[in-house]
Design a protein around this motif. Structure first.
Motif, PDB file in Angstrom:
ATOM      1  N   UNK A 215       0.802  -1.222   0.000  1.00  0.00           N
ATOM      2  CA  UNK A 215       0.000   0.000   0.000  1.00  0.00           C
ATOM      3  C   UNK A 215       0.827   1.260   0.000  1.00  0.00           C
ATOM      4  N   UNK A 216       1.962   1.232  -0.724  1.00  0.00           N
ATOM      5  CA  UNK A 216       2.845   2.399  -0.793  1.00  0.00           C
ATOM      6  C   UNK A 216       3.092   2.730  -2.260  1.00  0.00           C
ATOM      7  N   UNK A 217       3.520   3.962  -2.559  1.00  0.00           N
ATOM      8  CA  UNK A 217       3.810   4.309  -3.955  1.00  0.00           C
ATOM      9  C   UNK A 217       5.053   3.588  -4.455  1.00  0.00           C
ATOM     10  N   UNK A 218       5.111   3.356  -5.753  1.00  0.00           N
ATOM     11  CA  UNK A 218       6.315   2.838  -6.391  1.00  0.00           C
ATOM     12  C   UNK A 218       7.210   4.022  -6.732  1.00  0.00           C
ATOM     13  N   UNK A 219       8.415   4.036  -6.186  1.00  0.00           N
ATOM     14  CA  UNK A 219       9.361   5.112  -6.485  1.00  0.00           C
ATOM     15  C   UNK A 219       9.972   4.887  -7.860  1.00  0.00           C
ATOM     16  N   UNK A 220      10.109   5.949  -8.621  1.00  0.00           N
ATOM     17  CA  UNK A 220      10.658   5.851  -9.963  1.00  0.00           C
ATOM     18  C   UNK A 220      12.029   6.500 -10.003  1.00  0.00           C
ATOM     19  N   UNK A 221      13.017   5.745 -10.510  1.00  0.00           N
ATOM     20  CA  UNK A 221      14.380   6.232 -10.617  1.00  0.00           C
ATOM     21  C   UNK A 221      14.780   6.357 -12.081  1.00  0.00           C
ATOM     22  N   UNK A 222      15.775   7.175 -12.386  1.00  0.00           N
ATOM     23  CA  UNK A 222      16.196   7.347 -13.780  1.00  0.00           C
ATOM     24  C   UNK A 222      16.758   6.054 -14.368  1.00  0.00           C
ATOM     25  N   UNK A 234      21.766  11.511 -12.171  1.00  0.00           N
ATOM     26  CA  UNK A 234      20.312  11.582 -12.038  1.00  0.00           C
ATOM     27  C   UNK A 234      19.832  10.654 -10.922  1.00  0.00           C
ATOM     28  N   UNK A 235      20.447   9.473 -10.842  1.00  0.00           N
ATOM     29  CA  UNK A 235      20.051   8.514  -9.810  1.00  0.00           C
ATOM     30  C   UNK A 235      20.323   9.088  -8.420  1.00  0.00           C
ATOM     31  N   UNK A 236      21.497   9.716  -8.244  1.00  0.00           N
ATOM     32  CA  UNK A 236      21.842  10.305  -6.943  1.00  0.00           C
ATOM     33  C   UNK A 236      20.881  11.425  -6.582  1.00  0.00           C
ATOM     34  N   UNK A 237      20.502  12.244  -7.567  1.00  0.00           N
ATOM     35  CA  UNK A 237      19.570  13.336  -7.285  1.00  0.00           C
ATOM     36  C   UNK A 237      18.220  12.797  -6.826  1.00  0.00           C
ATOM     37  N   UNK A 238      17.742  11.745  -7.499  1.00  0.00           N
ATOM     38  CA  UNK A 238      16.471  11.141  -7.099  1.00  0.00           C
ATOM     39  C   UNK A 238      16.599  10.483  -5.737  1.00  0.00           C
ATOM     40  N   UNK A 239      17.710   9.798  -5.503  1.00  0.00           N
ATOM     41  CA  UNK A 239      17.918   9.146  -4.214  1.00  0.00           C
ATOM     42  C   UNK A 239      17.962  10.170  -3.088  1.00  0.00           C
ATOM     43  N   UNK A 240      18.602  11.318  -3.312  1.00  0.00           N
ATOM     44  CA  UNK A 240      18.612  12.373  -2.296  1.00  0.00           C
ATOM     45  C   UNK A 240      17.201  12.849  -1.981  1.00  0.00           C
ATOM     46  N   UNK A 241      16.356  12.970  -3.007  1.00  0.00           N
ATOM     47  CA  UNK A 241      14.964  13.368  -2.778  1.00  0.00           C
ATOM     48  C   UNK A 241      14.239  12.329  -1.930  1.00  0.00           C
ATOM     49  N   UNK A 242      14.475  11.059  -2.234  1.00  0.00           N
ATOM     50  CA  UNK A 242      13.828   9.990  -1.460  1.00  0.00           C
ATOM     51  C   UNK A 242      14.308  10.020  -0.014  1.00  0.00           C
ATOM     52  N   UNK A 243      15.610  10.194   0.178  1.00  0.00           N
ATOM     53  CA  UNK A 243      16.148  10.235   1.540  1.00  0.00           C
ATOM     54  C   UNK A 243      15.638  11.447   2.301  1.00  0.00           C
ATOM     55  N   UNK A 244      15.575  12.593   1.615  1.00  0.00           N
ATOM     56  CA  UNK A 244      15.021  13.781   2.271  1.00  0.00           C
ATOM     57  C   UNK A 244      13.571  13.556   2.653  1.00  0.00           C
ATOM     58  N   UNK A 245      12.843  12.805   1.822  1.00  0.00           N
ATOM     59  CA  UNK A 245      11.435  12.536   2.098  1.00  0.00           C
ATOM     60  C   UNK A 245      11.228  11.652   3.318  1.00  0.00           C
ATOM     61  N   UNK A 246      12.268  10.940   3.719  1.00  0.00           N
ATOM     62  CA  UNK A 246      12.147  10.126   4.913  1.00  0.00           C
ATOM     63  C   UNK A 246      12.137  10.976   6.185  1.00  0.00           C
ATOM     64  N   UNK A 247      12.509  12.244   6.042  1.00  0.00           N
ATOM     65  CA  UNK A 247      12.436  13.153   7.180  1.00  0.00           C
ATOM     66  C   UNK A 247      13.300  12.700   8.334  1.00  0.00           C
TER      67      UNK A 247
END
Length: 255
Positions: A215-222, A234-247
């Motif tokens: 029941x969670x979203x599928x994260x999309x990476x480059x 691009x992968x690192x930028x997306x990963x940083x966004x995901x990590x930041x989203x973990x709060x």
């Protein structure tokens, strides 16, 4: 970071260097590859053996729970680690885990047959026969890359790594069953992920199915299955966004 295929710590250097200014990054050679030679090379191997190995690595090197990025077999290892050692894992980003158990028929059987075909090709003709089937099944496209990100140069141990991967890890992956109930009990944050260019490919289907089950979203990476190698910026930028989203869940990882 737990690499996919026959990837070692060196394979993930490009991505690790892009993350190291913000995060403490741990990568390693999986058991049987390059600098991690097992005492008994002929012993049967399981995904849980690899999970135990990462547990020991984190015990030695990490002072607090880690966010685990696992790719392919590395994603299965991350999920196993979170299930059995939840106190060591803050979150798992599971990028395209090869877990057909999450698929409905006939996709499940087709996925398993593709895995078995790679192993059969290896038994018949070695890595030269098996790798084209494996790369086609995983939808690895070396041309889908950033201009300044050439693939890592293969080392002198590449052939030995491929032989070990195809003879030990590939069958271990096919036999492995993710303990979904145990994963839910563990309460670790799980982020199923897939490459933008693999979304319509069989290799990405288990990640999408796992996201639905949890029941969670599928994260999309480059990129595709190997975007972490071919599109590291691009992968690192997306990963940083995901990590930041973990709060708060990720706040302790900063240097």
């Amino acid at each position: 970071m737990s690499s996919g295929g026959d990837g070692t710590a060196d394979t993930s250097d490009g991505l690790a260097q892009l993350l190291a200014s913000r995060w403490t990054v741990i990568s390693y050679d999986r058991r049987g590859l390059s600098r991690s030679q097992p005492g008994d090379p002929g012993a049967e191997l399981s995904v849980s053996t690899h999970g135990d190995d990462v547990h020991h690595v984190l015990t030695a090197l990490a002072s607090e729970p880690a966010v685990v990025l696992g790719v392919s077999i590395g994603a299965l290892i991350g999920l196993d680690l979170a299930t059995r050692y939840p106190d060591q894992v803050r979150a798992v980003i599971a990028h395209e885990p090869p877990a057909p158990q999450f698929l409905a028929e006939p996709a499940r059987a087709e996925f398993t047959r593709a895995q078995e075909a790679v192993e059969a090709a290896f038994r018949a003709g070695g890595p030269a026969a098996a790798m084209p089937k494996f790369l086609a099944f995983a939808n690895v496209d070396p041309s889908d890359r950033e201009p300044d990100a050439p693939p890592p140069a293969p080392g002198g141990d590449r052939l030995a790594n491929l032989v070990f991967f195809l003879s030990h890890d590939a069958p271990a992956v096919r036999r492995h069953q993710v303990d979904l109930a145990g994963l839910r009990r563990a309460g670790t944050t799980v982020i199923p992920a897939a490459g933008r260019n693999s979304r319509q490919q069989p290799q990405a289907a288990p990640a999408a199915a796992l996201a639905e089950l949890l029941g969670v979203p599928l994260a999309e990476f480059p990129g595709g299955h190997s975007g972490w190698i071919f599109r590291p910026r691009e992968f690192a930028a997306t990963l940083n966004q995901v990590l930041d989203g973990l709060g708060e869940a990720a706040s302790g990882l900063g240097r």
